[in-house]
Scaffold this active site. Structure first.
Site, PDB file in Angstrom:
ATOM      1  N   GLU A 203       0.824  -1.216   0.000  1.00 29.17           N
ATOM      2  CA  GLU A 203       0.000   0.000   0.000  1.00 29.17           C
ATOM      3  C   GLU A 203       0.856   1.264   0.000  1.00 29.17           C
ATOM      4  O   GLU A 203       0.749   2.124   0.888  1.00 29.17           O
ATOM      5  CB  GLU A 203      -0.965  -0.022   1.190  1.00 29.17           C
ATOM      6  CG  GLU A 203      -2.007  -1.116   1.045  1.00 29.17           C
ATOM      7  CD  GLU A 203      -3.131  -1.066   2.070  1.00 29.17           C
ATOM      8  OE1 GLU A 203      -2.951  -0.448   3.128  1.00 29.17           O
ATOM      9  OE2 GLU A 203      -4.200  -1.636   1.800  1.00 29.17           O
ATOM     10  N   GLU A 402      -5.247  -8.220  -1.523  1.00 26.74           N
ATOM     11  CA  GLU A 402      -6.051  -8.234  -0.299  1.00 26.74           C
ATOM     12  C   GLU A 402      -7.511  -7.942  -0.601  1.00 26.74           C
ATOM     13  O   GLU A 402      -7.831  -7.026  -1.357  1.00 26.74           O
ATOM     14  CB  GLU A 402      -5.570  -7.169   0.713  1.00 26.74           C
ATOM     15  CG  GLU A 402      -4.217  -7.442   1.306  1.00 26.74           C
ATOM     16  CD  GLU A 402      -3.745  -6.362   2.271  1.00 26.74           C
ATOM     17  OE1 GLU A 402      -4.595  -5.642   2.847  1.00 26.74           O
ATOM     18  OE2 GLU A 402      -2.526  -6.240   2.450  1.00 26.74           O
TER      19      GLU A 402
HETATM   20  P1  P53 Z   1      -6.998  -3.683   9.279  1.00 25.92           P
HETATM   21  C1  P53 Z   1      -6.310   1.363   5.080  1.00 25.92           C
HETATM   22  C2  P53 Z   1      -7.434   1.075   4.324  1.00 25.92           C
HETATM   23  C3  P53 Z   1      -7.619  -0.209   3.845  1.00 25.92           C
HETATM   24  C4  P53 Z   1      -6.672  -1.190   4.131  1.00 25.92           C
HETATM   25  O1  P53 Z   1      -6.790  -3.547   7.713  1.00 25.92           O
HETATM   26  C5  P53 Z   1      -5.545  -0.887   4.856  1.00 25.92           C
HETATM   27  C6  P53 Z   1      -5.361   0.399   5.338  1.00 25.92           C
HETATM   28  C7  P53 Z   1      -4.160   0.755   6.141  1.00 25.92           C
HETATM   29  O2  P53 Z   1      -4.233   0.250   7.434  1.00 25.92           O
HETATM   30  O3  P53 Z   1      -4.544  -1.765   5.134  1.00 25.92           O
HETATM   31  C8  P53 Z   1      -4.479  -3.067   4.612  1.00 25.92           C
HETATM   32  O4  P53 Z   1      -6.011  -4.692   9.754  1.00 25.92           O
HETATM   33  C9  P53 Z   1      -3.103  -3.567   4.971  1.00 25.92           C
HETATM   34  C10 P53 Z   1      -3.109  -4.760   5.906  1.00 25.92           C
HETATM   35  C11 P53 Z   1      -4.293  -4.646   6.842  1.00 25.92           C
HETATM   36  C12 P53 Z   1      -5.564  -4.738   6.037  1.00 25.92           C
HETATM   37  O5  P53 Z   1      -5.600  -3.732   5.049  1.00 25.92           O
HETATM   38  O6  P53 Z   1      -6.762  -2.355   9.840  1.00 25.92           O
HETATM   39  O7  P53 Z   1      -2.308  -3.846   3.856  1.00 25.92           O
HETATM   40  O8  P53 Z   1      -1.880  -4.812   6.559  1.00 25.92           O
HETATM   41  O9  P53 Z   1      -4.281  -5.575   7.871  1.00 25.92           O
HETATM   42  C13 P53 Z   1      -6.816  -4.660   6.878  1.00 25.92           C
HETATM   43  O10 P53 Z   1      -8.392  -4.164   9.463  1.00 25.92           O
END
Ligand code: P53
Length: 511
Positions: A203, A402
């Site tokens: 990201e 993701e």
């Molecule tokens: P968590 C922002 C918006 C969408 C995804 O997020 C994001 C972020 C930044 O935090 O992060 C990604 O764990 C990231 C992963 C993360 C996952 O989304 O806050 O690449 O490391 O765990 C989900 O629910």
């Protein structure tokens, strides 16, 4: 045999079904095996409740009444006062064999993971790599292959070595760019033949909202009196340095292992206009540009035209070294990856400014969409739209690095949970992924975020669970760590077995 047993599937043969993780959210063992500290070791628990009680304007992972430096100093002096879950992870460092066997049992073809830079170079820029760290990932990659999975490996997922953050302000310095290039080359040499798919930075676009997390920038945050605080110039300089570092890694990868492929990772923010007012639509265009900027540079090898005006009007003058533009041109990626979780609503702000920092949640609610417990909209059709946008723009193969659903699960004593909401989310998104493939979008794999419960990136909670596999651990780090299979485990297994042909939810065999 799959073809005979199931109806036609839009998914191509060999489609890489699997799941995605990051070292700092699973490994734990933060001070074992010769590993040096990383920024992620200095990230506190920050639950939804705490967030509401303590509103902040920038990096959600940090208190806003202290500078990062002050806070880090306090964490060093009084670690007992802080809950730092990323130091614990889910203990994958010790449990990887059993965990990967469970992924194999679901039929995973790909396991996205990241290498902790400070396991390989404890300070980020040491003269020699740490053999114990290198050997650990050898063992993990071997275990992936043993279980039928290709590792897809991110070089840096939110964990810059702390030494580079403290001494050089992370990617604000070219020193860190050089250190990253050497770290990347070390990995390509060592794992040549074992790893076919690489990603540079996770990201990368989040540097604008979370510079400490994404880029190891420590001075900029919350330091009153710091001339750079909140300034676009500083953020886009860091972004530039990191884009150059990414391009240098791509070039090295191609030199060292011509058979390997290397991609980017963009947190794709798909935006809708709040109304049919042209002004709102214009805001969508601005917002898209701020998001596309990163993948445009990485996939097209040059700065896009539309940033020039924003830079000019906001005093951004990127300092470049002579070779930079050439490096960006030569270091274009082989494939595109995105994370996709939700869509956002845009209202005209009168000028182009990126979304307020730290806003993982849309400021404006979409009345047409349900939301998760964390306020993330659930929008499968947005997924199809975004895939078409990406493909239309780059015409490169796409990997979904993701997509997933964080929820509060009620686990029974076996770690089981009838997580029908997660199954529904998965089903709906895979359906739309299939539609995108039918539209003609070239997608070669799908990585569910957090196939095993892990520490949340944004909040460091364990309570926000994504997994098909449960982990008996709470936000305080209490629990046995025991793994369990949720209902979704059996659903995903069946889905993979049919290569996406069987998405029905009424014939899930749980055994
Ligand atoms: P968590 C922002 C918006 C969408 C995804 O997020 C994001 C972020 C930044 O935090 O992060 C990604 O764990 C990231 C992963 C993360 C996952 O989304 O806050 O690449 O490391 O765990 C989900 O629910």
């Amino acid at each position: 045999m799959t073809e005979k047993k199931y109806k036609a599937t839009p998914f191509p043969d060999g489609f890489l079904w699997g799941g995605s993780t990051a070292a700092n959210q699973i490994e734990g063992a933060w001070n074992e095996g010769g590993r040096g500290p990383a920024t992620s070791d200095f990230v506190r628990l920050f639950t939804k409740k705490m967030r509401e009680e303590e509103p902040k304007e920038y990096d959600s992972r940090l208190p806003h009444n202290a500078s990062t430096k002050e806070m880090v100093a306090d964490m060093k002096e009084h670690p007992e006062n802080w809950n730092l879950p990323k130091r614990r992870g889910i203990d994958f460092y010790h449990t990887y064999k059993d965990d990967l066997a469970l992924m194999g049992e679901m039929g995973f073809k790909v396991f996205r993971m990241s290498i902790s830079w400070s396991r390989i170079f404890p300070n980020g820029d040491d003269a020699q790599p740490n053999e114990e760290g290198l050997a650990f990932y050898d063992a993990v990659f071997d275990e992936c292959h043993k279980n039928g999975m290709e590792p897809l490996v991110t070089l840096c997922h939110f964990d810059t070595p702390m030494h580079l953050a403290e001494e050089y302000d992370g990617f604000a310095s070219r020193h860190t760019v050089d250190a990253f290039e050497r770290y990347a080359a070390t990995c390509f040499e060592r794992y040549k033949g074992k790893v076919k798919y690489w990603l540079t930075f996770n990201e990368i676009n989040n540097v604008i909202t979370n510079p400490f997390t994404c880029s190891g920038v420590i001075f900029e945050q919350g330091e009153t009196g710091n001339p750079y605080y909140g300034k676009w110039a500083y953020k886009y300089q860091v972004a530039h340095n990191q884009l150059v570092a990414s391009a240098k890694a791509v070039i090295k990868c191609h030199e060292i292992d011509p058979d390997a492929k290397i991609g980017n990772m963009l947190c794709r923010l798909e935006n809708y206009a709040e109304s049919s007012k042209p002004e709102d639509q214009l805001q969508v265009l601005f917002e898209d540009h701020f998001n596309w900027f990163f993948s445009d540079v990485q996939a097209q090898g040059e700065y896009p035209y539309y940033m020039a005006r924003f830079f000019r009007e906001n005093g951004v003058e990127i300092e470049m070294e002579n070779e930079d533009l050439d490096v960006l041109k030569r270091g274009v990626i082989d494939f595109v990856t995105i994370s996709y979780y939700m869509t956002y609503i845009m209202r005209y702000k009168g000028e182009p400014v990126p979304k307020p920092s730290g806003s993982l949640v849309s400021q404006i609610k979409n009345p047409n969409l349900p939301m998760s417990d964390w306020g993330w909209t659930i929008d499968p059709i947005g997924f199809r739209i975004t895939l078409n946008h990406i493909y239309d723009r780059y015409h490169l193969p796409i990997f979904i690095s993701e997509n997933g659903y964080g929820a509060v699960d009620e686990l029974d004593e076996n770690g089981y949970c009838a997580d029908d909401y997660r199954i529904e989310y998965l089903k709906a998104h895979v359906e739309q992924l299939g539609e995108a493939i039918k539209d003609g979008v070239d997608v070669f794999g799908y990585g569910w975020w957090g196939p095993i419960d892990l520490v949340s990136s944004g909040t460091s909670e364990m309570t926000k669970r994504y997994g098909f596999i449960s982990v008996d651990l709470d936000d305080e780090g209490k629990g046995t760590g025991r793994r369990g299979k949720k209902k979704s485990f059996f659903y995903y297994k069946k889905l993979i077995e049919s290569n996406g042909a069987d998405l029905s939810t009424d014939n899930i065999v749980e055994e």
